[in-house]
Scaffold this motif. Structure first.
Motif, PDB file in Angstrom:
ATOM      1  N   MET A 163       0.847  -1.193   0.000  1.00  0.00           N
ATOM      2  CA  MET A 163       0.000   0.000   0.000  1.00  0.00           C
ATOM      3  C   MET A 163       0.887   1.250   0.000  1.00  0.00           C
ATOM      4  SD  MET A 163      -2.988   1.093   2.699  1.00  0.00           S
ATOM      5  CE  MET A 163      -3.897   2.607   2.491  1.00  0.00           C
ATOM      6  N   LYS A 164       0.562   2.202  -0.857  1.00  0.00           N
ATOM      7  CA  LYS A 164       1.344   3.417  -0.971  1.00  0.00           C
ATOM      8  C   LYS A 164       1.232   4.273   0.297  1.00  0.00           C
ATOM      9  CE  LYS A 164       2.844   3.210  -5.326  1.00  0.00           C
ATOM     10  NZ  LYS A 164       4.234   3.441  -5.785  1.00  0.00           N
ATOM     11  N   GLN A 165       2.318   4.998   0.591  1.00  0.00           N
ATOM     12  CA  GLN A 165       2.343   5.900   1.728  1.00  0.00           C
ATOM     13  C   GLN A 165       2.373   7.347   1.229  1.00  0.00           C
ATOM     14  OE1 GLN A 165       2.233   4.758   5.018  1.00  0.00           O
ATOM     15  NE2 GLN A 165       1.927   2.771   4.016  1.00  0.00           N
ATOM     16  N   LEU A 166       1.661   8.227   1.922  1.00  0.00           N
ATOM     17  CA  LEU A 166       1.622   9.626   1.522  1.00  0.00           C
ATOM     18  C   LEU A 166       3.027  10.234   1.495  1.00  0.00           C
ATOM     19  CD1 LEU A 166       0.057  12.205   0.825  1.00  0.00           C
ATOM     20  CD2 LEU A 166      -0.291  12.570   3.288  1.00  0.00           C
ATOM     21  N   SER A 167       3.866   9.836   2.413  1.00  0.00           N
ATOM     22  CA  SER A 167       5.221  10.396   2.482  1.00  0.00           C
ATOM     23  C   SER A 167       6.034  10.116   1.222  1.00  0.00           C
ATOM     24  CB  SER A 167       5.962   9.835   3.704  1.00  0.00           C
ATOM     25  OG  SER A 167       6.020   8.418   3.648  1.00  0.00           O
ATOM     26  N   ASP A 168       5.639   9.093   0.470  1.00  0.00           N
ATOM     27  CA  ASP A 168       6.370   8.732  -0.751  1.00  0.00           C
ATOM     28  C   ASP A 168       5.845   9.449  -1.989  1.00  0.00           C
ATOM     29  OD1 ASP A 168       7.991   6.916   0.633  1.00  0.00           O
ATOM     30  OD2 ASP A 168       6.525   5.298   0.397  1.00  0.00           O
ATOM     31  N   LEU A 169       4.803  10.257  -1.839  1.00  0.00           N
ATOM     32  CA  LEU A 169       4.192  10.892  -3.008  1.00  0.00           C
ATOM     33  C   LEU A 169       5.177  11.705  -3.844  1.00  0.00           C
ATOM     34  CD1 LEU A 169       1.541  11.474  -4.584  1.00  0.00           C
ATOM     35  CD2 LEU A 169       1.279  13.515  -3.140  1.00  0.00           C
ATOM     36  N   PRO A 170       6.015  12.569  -3.244  1.00  0.00           N
ATOM     37  CA  PRO A 170       6.932  13.363  -4.086  1.00  0.00           C
ATOM     38  C   PRO A 170       7.852  12.507  -4.952  1.00  0.00           C
ATOM     39  CG  PRO A 170       6.803  14.306  -1.890  1.00  0.00           C
ATOM     40  CD  PRO A 170       6.100  12.983  -1.822  1.00  0.00           C
TER      41      PRO A 170
ATOM     42  N   PHE B 216       6.218  25.275   4.149  1.00  0.00           N
ATOM     43  CA  PHE B 216       5.901  23.852   4.229  1.00  0.00           C
ATOM     44  C   PHE B 216       7.168  23.006   4.345  1.00  0.00           C
ATOM     45  CE2 PHE B 216       2.599  25.901   1.581  1.00  0.00           C
ATOM     46  CZ  PHE B 216       1.508  25.731   2.422  1.00  0.00           C
ATOM     47  N   SER B 217       8.140  23.275   3.494  1.00  0.00           N
ATOM     48  CA  SER B 217       9.351  22.446   3.488  1.00  0.00           C
ATOM     49  C   SER B 217      10.198  22.629   4.738  1.00  0.00           C
ATOM     50  CB  SER B 217      10.194  22.748   2.242  1.00  0.00           C
ATOM     51  OG  SER B 217      10.627  24.098   2.239  1.00  0.00           O
ATOM     52  N   GLU B 218      10.163  23.829   5.328  1.00  0.00           N
ATOM     53  CA  GLU B 218      10.944  24.097   6.538  1.00  0.00           C
ATOM     54  C   GLU B 218      10.068  24.209   7.786  1.00  0.00           C
ATOM     55  OE1 GLU B 218      13.347  27.547   5.794  1.00  0.00           O
ATOM     56  OE2 GLU B 218      14.268  26.687   3.985  1.00  0.00           O
TER      57      GLU B 218
ATOM     58  N   PHE C  87      -0.488  18.865   4.751  1.00  0.00           N
ATOM     59  CA  PHE C  87      -0.389  19.740   3.598  1.00  0.00           C
ATOM     60  C   PHE C  87       0.444  19.043   2.530  1.00  0.00           C
ATOM     61  CE2 PHE C  87      -0.904  23.143   6.874  1.00  0.00           C
ATOM     62  CZ  PHE C  87      -2.044  23.734   6.357  1.00  0.00           C
ATOM     63  N   VAL C  88       0.021  19.190   1.289  1.00  0.00           N
ATOM     64  CA  VAL C  88       0.862  18.835   0.153  1.00  0.00           C
ATOM     65  C   VAL C  88       1.290  20.159  -0.467  1.00  0.00           C
ATOM     66  CG1 VAL C  88       1.019  17.655  -2.065  1.00  0.00           C
ATOM     67  CG2 VAL C  88      -0.369  16.671  -0.225  1.00  0.00           C
ATOM     68  N   GLY C  89       2.522  20.577  -0.198  1.00  0.00           N
ATOM     69  CA  GLY C  89       3.022  21.833  -0.727  1.00  0.00           C
ATOM     70  C   GLY C  89       3.638  21.637  -2.096  1.00  0.00           C
TER      71      GLY C  89
ATOM     72  N   GLY D  45       8.357  23.017  -9.381  1.00  0.00           N
ATOM     73  CA  GLY D  45       7.663  21.734  -9.328  1.00  0.00           C
ATOM     74  C   GLY D  45       7.975  20.875  -8.116  1.00  0.00           C
ATOM     75  N   GLU D  46       8.798  21.361  -7.191  1.00  0.00           N
ATOM     76  CA  GLU D  46       9.120  20.564  -6.003  1.00  0.00           C
ATOM     77  C   GLU D  46       7.864  20.340  -5.164  1.00  0.00           C
ATOM     78  OE1 GLU D  46      12.079  20.696  -2.073  1.00  0.00           O
ATOM     79  OE2 GLU D  46      12.142  22.308  -3.570  1.00  0.00           O
ATOM     80  N   ILE D  47       7.765  19.145  -4.589  1.00  0.00           N
ATOM     81  CA  ILE D  47       6.620  18.778  -3.756  1.00  0.00           C
ATOM     82  C   ILE D  47       7.113  18.366  -2.378  1.00  0.00           C
ATOM     83  CG2 ILE D  47       4.638  17.204  -3.501  1.00  0.00           C
ATOM     84  CD1 ILE D  47       4.784  16.772  -6.550  1.00  0.00           C
ATOM     85  N   CYS D  48       6.414  18.765  -1.345  1.00  0.00           N
ATOM     86  CA  CYS D  48       6.750  18.289   0.001  1.00  0.00           C
ATOM     87  C   CYS D  48       5.464  17.952   0.744  1.00  0.00           C
ATOM     88  CB  CYS D  48       7.587  19.315   0.765  1.00  0.00           C
ATOM     89  SG  CYS D  48       6.640  20.699   1.408  1.00  0.00           S
ATOM     90  N   ILE D  49       5.594  17.058   1.702  1.00  0.00           N
ATOM     91  CA  ILE D  49       4.471  16.650   2.547  1.00  0.00           C
ATOM     92  C   ILE D  49       4.732  17.159   3.955  1.00  0.00           C
ATOM     93  CG2 ILE D  49       3.072  14.732   3.394  1.00  0.00           C
ATOM     94  CD1 ILE D  49       3.094  15.024   0.336  1.00  0.00           C
ATOM     95  N   LEU D  50       3.776  17.882   4.506  1.00  0.00           N
ATOM     96  CA  LEU D  50       3.898  18.376   5.881  1.00  0.00           C
ATOM     97  C   LEU D  50       2.746  17.821   6.716  1.00  0.00           C
ATOM     98  CD1 LEU D  50       5.148  20.091   8.074  1.00  0.00           C
ATOM     99  CD2 LEU D  50       3.892  22.071   7.189  1.00  0.00           C
ATOM    100  N   PRO D  51       3.009  16.767   7.505  1.00  0.00           N
ATOM    101  CA  PRO D  51       1.955  16.195   8.346  1.00  0.00           C
ATOM    102  C   PRO D  51       1.633  17.109   9.525  1.00  0.00           C
ATOM    103  CG  PRO D  51       3.805  14.663   8.022  1.00  0.00           C
ATOM    104  CD  PRO D  51       4.265  16.013   7.606  1.00  0.00           C
TER     105      PRO D  51
END
Length: 215
Positions: free
Chosen positions: A1-8, A141-143, A172-174, A180-186
């Motif tokens: 099962m895919k994990q949100l953290s792996d989306l980028p 988001f990234s920091e 957040f999905v920033g 085009g950089e993507i980051c996940i902020l739980p």
């Protein structure tokens, strides 16, 4: 099962490994973008502003002015900004599906004590809000600086969606719209505000006889 953290990394991989995109998926994406453009470009008359979940984090004085001394629609210069955000949101959802992630409850409507809102979606089971930003704003988001400086009230908005879903975590999905950089902020329960309390405050601020707040 895919994990949100792996989306980028999973989205990045699509552009190296490739994927076979179905005609149905392409047509749905095209329809969603078409609907966005149609809605944003449809002429609208000036009307009284409505309380929405997306405005819960608006500073009190600004919110008061929006409801008691609103500017004419012709002075709103954010049209292109909103279209960019809407289309980037649809692109991320499209790519997430192509990368094998689970997307549910897109634009599902919720209500808290009369105030409505439409969440972006649940991604891999997590309530998410997809935010596009300049390189400068992306650092919130990234920091993780958004916890100290949240001028647009994004945390309040996401807190409302989490509360409406009956969950105590969200993310957040920033998206950096410049590169085009993507980051996940739980966000954990401690990071969220109590949405019903803020809803009550906002409704009071918008009341016709409410005096202008000091701050």
């Amino acid at each position: 099962m895919k994990q949100l953290s792996d989306l980028p990394s999973d989205i990045d991989a699509l552009f190296f490994t490739g994927t076979t995109v179905s005609e149905e998926a392409l047509q749905l994406f095209a329809k969603n973008v078409t609907d966005i453009l149609r809605e944003r470009l449809t002429p609208k008359q000036d009307e009284a502003p409505k309380l929405r979940m997306s405005r819960l984090g608006t500073p009190n004085r600004k919110l008061w002015y929006e409801h008691h001394q609103p500017l004419p629609r012709s002075l709103n210069k954010n049209g292109m900004k909103f279209i960019f955000g809407d289309i980037i949101e649809q692109l991320i959802i499209f790519l997430a599906k192509e990368a094998g992630h689970t997307v549910e409850d897109e634009q599902k409507e919720f209500e808290i004590d009369g105030i409505k809102g439409h969440q972006d979606c649940r991604l891999d089971g997590t309530v998410v809000d997809i935010k596009s930003a300049s390189s400068y704003a992306f650092r919130k988001f990234s920091e993780r600086t958004i916890f100290k400086d949240d001028p647009f009230g994004y945390i309040a908005q996401l807190s409302a969606y989490a509360h409406a879903n009956g969950v105590s975590e969200a993310a957040f999905v920033g998206v950096n719209k410049e590169n085009g950089e993507i980051c996940i902020l739980p966000l954990q329960e401690i990071d969220l505000i109590h949405a019903p309390t803020r809803v009550a405050e906002v409704k009071a601020l918008a009341a016709p006889d409410q005096p202008k707040p000091v701050a």
